[in-house]
Scaffold this motif. Sequence first.
Motif, PDB file in Angstrom:
ATOM      1  N   ALA A 151      34.988  42.848  28.622  1.00  0.00           N
ATOM      2  CA  ALA A 151      33.845  43.366  29.387  1.00  0.00           C
ATOM      3  C   ALA A 151      33.577  42.511  30.621  1.00  0.00           C
ATOM      4  N   ALA A 152      33.612  41.187  30.451  1.00  0.00           N
ATOM      5  CA  ALA A 152      33.391  40.290  31.594  1.00  0.00           C
ATOM      6  C   ALA A 152      34.489  40.483  32.635  1.00  0.00           C
ATOM      7  N   MET A 153      35.723  40.528  32.170  1.00  0.00           N
ATOM      8  CA  MET A 153      36.840  40.675  33.101  1.00  0.00           C
ATOM      9  C   MET A 153      36.761  42.002  33.850  1.00  0.00           C
ATOM     10  N   GLU A 154      36.470  43.068  33.163  1.00  0.00           N
ATOM     11  CA  GLU A 154      36.403  44.382  33.796  1.00  0.00           C
ATOM     12  C   GLU A 154      35.215  44.496  34.751  1.00  0.00           C
ATOM     13  N   LEU A 155      34.100  43.936  34.363  1.00  0.00           N
ATOM     14  CA  LEU A 155      32.932  43.963  35.254  1.00  0.00           C
ATOM     15  C   LEU A 155      33.248  43.260  36.571  1.00  0.00           C
ATOM     16  N   VAL A 156      33.736  42.040  36.482  1.00  0.00           N
ATOM     17  CA  VAL A 156      34.044  41.264  37.681  1.00  0.00           C
ATOM     18  C   VAL A 156      35.155  41.936  38.481  1.00  0.00           C
ATOM     19  N   ASP A 157      36.214  42.332  37.801  1.00  0.00           N
ATOM     20  CA  ASP A 157      37.346  42.965  38.468  1.00  0.00           C
ATOM     21  C   ASP A 157      36.908  44.173  39.290  1.00  0.00           C
ATOM     22  N   ASN A 158      36.128  45.044  38.689  1.00  0.00           N
ATOM     23  CA  ASN A 158      35.748  46.271  39.383  1.00  0.00           C
ATOM     24  C   ASN A 158      34.682  46.052  40.448  1.00  0.00           C
ATOM     25  N   VAL A 159      33.785  45.112  40.243  1.00  0.00           N
ATOM     26  CA  VAL A 159      32.817  44.774  41.295  1.00  0.00           C
ATOM     27  C   VAL A 159      33.551  44.229  42.518  1.00  0.00           C
ATOM     28  N   VAL A 160      34.504  43.339  42.293  1.00  0.00           N
ATOM     29  CA  VAL A 160      35.287  42.777  43.405  1.00  0.00           C
ATOM     30  C   VAL A 160      36.083  43.887  44.091  1.00  0.00           C
ATOM     31  N   LEU A 161      36.715  44.728  43.310  1.00  0.00           N
ATOM     32  CA  LEU A 161      37.537  45.798  43.881  1.00  0.00           C
ATOM     33  C   LEU A 161      36.704  46.741  44.746  1.00  0.00           C
ATOM     34  N   VAL A 162      35.528  47.099  44.279  1.00  0.00           N
ATOM     35  CA  VAL A 162      34.644  47.978  45.049  1.00  0.00           C
ATOM     36  C   VAL A 162      34.136  47.268  46.305  1.00  0.00           C
ATOM     37  N   ALA A 163      33.961  45.949  46.217  1.00  0.00           N
ATOM     38  CA  ALA A 163      33.434  45.183  47.363  1.00  0.00           C
ATOM     39  C   ALA A 163      34.458  44.968  48.476  1.00  0.00           C
ATOM     40  N   VAL A 164      35.739  45.068  48.158  1.00  0.00           N
ATOM     41  CA  VAL A 164      36.771  44.875  49.183  1.00  0.00           C
ATOM     42  C   VAL A 164      36.822  46.129  50.060  1.00  0.00           C
ATOM     43  N   PRO A 165      36.535  45.981  51.338  1.00  0.00           N
ATOM     44  CA  PRO A 165      36.525  47.155  52.221  1.00  0.00           C
ATOM     45  C   PRO A 165      37.867  47.894  52.220  1.00  0.00           C
ATOM     46  N   GLY A 166      37.798  49.196  51.943  1.00  0.00           N
ATOM     47  CA  GLY A 166      38.984  50.037  51.987  1.00  0.00           C
ATOM     48  C   GLY A 166      39.850  50.028  50.744  1.00  0.00           C
ATOM     49  N   ALA A 167      39.556  49.170  49.794  1.00  0.00           N
ATOM     50  CA  ALA A 167      40.424  49.052  48.608  1.00  0.00           C
ATOM     51  C   ALA A 167      40.458  50.342  47.796  1.00  0.00           C
ATOM     52  N   ALA A 201      41.261  41.023  42.864  1.00  0.00           N
ATOM     53  CA  ALA A 201      40.165  41.295  41.934  1.00  0.00           C
ATOM     54  C   ALA A 201      40.486  40.771  40.533  1.00  0.00           C
ATOM     55  N   LEU A 202      41.723  40.951  40.090  1.00  0.00           N
ATOM     56  CA  LEU A 202      42.111  40.441  38.775  1.00  0.00           C
ATOM     57  C   LEU A 202      42.115  38.911  38.747  1.00  0.00           C
ATOM     58  N   ALA A 203      42.518  38.282  39.841  1.00  0.00           N
ATOM     59  CA  ALA A 203      42.509  36.812  39.909  1.00  0.00           C
ATOM     60  C   ALA A 203      41.084  36.275  39.842  1.00  0.00           C
ATOM     61  N   VAL A 204      40.167  36.897  40.573  1.00  0.00           N
ATOM     62  CA  VAL A 204      38.761  36.473  40.529  1.00  0.00           C
ATOM     63  C   VAL A 204      38.206  36.678  39.122  1.00  0.00           C
ATOM     64  N   ALA A 205      38.531  37.810  38.520  1.00  0.00           N
ATOM     65  CA  ALA A 205      38.064  38.097  37.162  1.00  0.00           C
ATOM     66  C   ALA A 205      38.580  37.060  36.168  1.00  0.00           C
ATOM     67  N   PHE A 206      39.828  36.640  36.335  1.00  0.00           N
ATOM     68  CA  PHE A 206      40.389  35.607  35.464  1.00  0.00           C
ATOM     69  C   PHE A 206      39.567  34.319  35.570  1.00  0.00           C
ATOM     70  N   VAL A 207      39.310  33.869  36.792  1.00  0.00           N
ATOM     71  CA  VAL A 207      38.578  32.618  37.008  1.00  0.00           C
ATOM     72  C   VAL A 207      37.170  32.695  36.411  1.00  0.00           C
ATOM     73  N   VAL A 208      36.518  33.829  36.549  1.00  0.00           N
ATOM     74  CA  VAL A 208      35.155  33.985  36.017  1.00  0.00           C
ATOM     75  C   VAL A 208      35.166  34.105  34.494  1.00  0.00           C
ATOM     76  N   THR A 209      36.211  34.668  33.933  1.00  0.00           N
ATOM     77  CA  THR A 209      36.251  34.910  32.486  1.00  0.00           C
ATOM     78  C   THR A 209      36.661  33.686  31.672  1.00  0.00           C
ATOM     79  N   VAL A 210      37.356  32.734  32.263  1.00  0.00           N
ATOM     80  CA  VAL A 210      37.731  31.520  31.516  1.00  0.00           C
ATOM     81  C   VAL A 210      36.495  30.831  30.918  1.00  0.00           C
ATOM     82  N   PRO A 211      35.428  30.582  31.692  1.00  0.00           N
ATOM     83  CA  PRO A 211      34.246  29.952  31.079  1.00  0.00           C
ATOM     84  C   PRO A 211      33.586  30.820  30.002  1.00  0.00           C
TER      85      PRO A 211
END
Length: 153
Positions: free
Chosen positions: A90-106, A123-133
């Motif tokens: 859930a954490a990974m998907e939330l972050v991944d999709n928020v980042v993906l939507v935030a990237v202009p044109g993605a 987006a997946l890399a950012v989600a990984f970093v946020v999900t480790v903690p």
Amino acid sequence: MIGQRHHTTTEWSMAVSATLHCLTGCAIGEVLGMAIGTAAGLSDSVTIALAVVLAFGFGYALTVRRVVRTGLSWRQAIRIAFVADTLSIAAMELVDNVVLVAVPGAMDAGLTSGTFWLSLAFALAVAFVVTVPVNRWLIARGRGHAVVPHAGH
């Protein structure tokens, strides 16, 4: 002090390992969902929903497969997968999709566009970093992948 440091290092190591495992399932589902939704011309919200459903499905499936190999039943393995993976996915998907939507044109980029693939990877890399903690927090409390039996252990 040294024992505490070792315990903390072990928890972080386990958290990185658990997050890599989570990333594998999430990335398979996310990439498939985004590719299918984009190729089919589905709306952004339907594409994201498809990607999330597939990410959870692949994430759970990978854990179930691993747990069944330890000799536990399918029913036990499914229960363990839900307990171990739900918050992490859930954490990974939330972050991944928020980042993906935030990237202009993605979300508007096609499958042949570098923007599509680079945005998804970012987006997946950012989600990984946020999900480790998140996984480290779960493991420190005896939850998450701390409850997953491993073959040979």
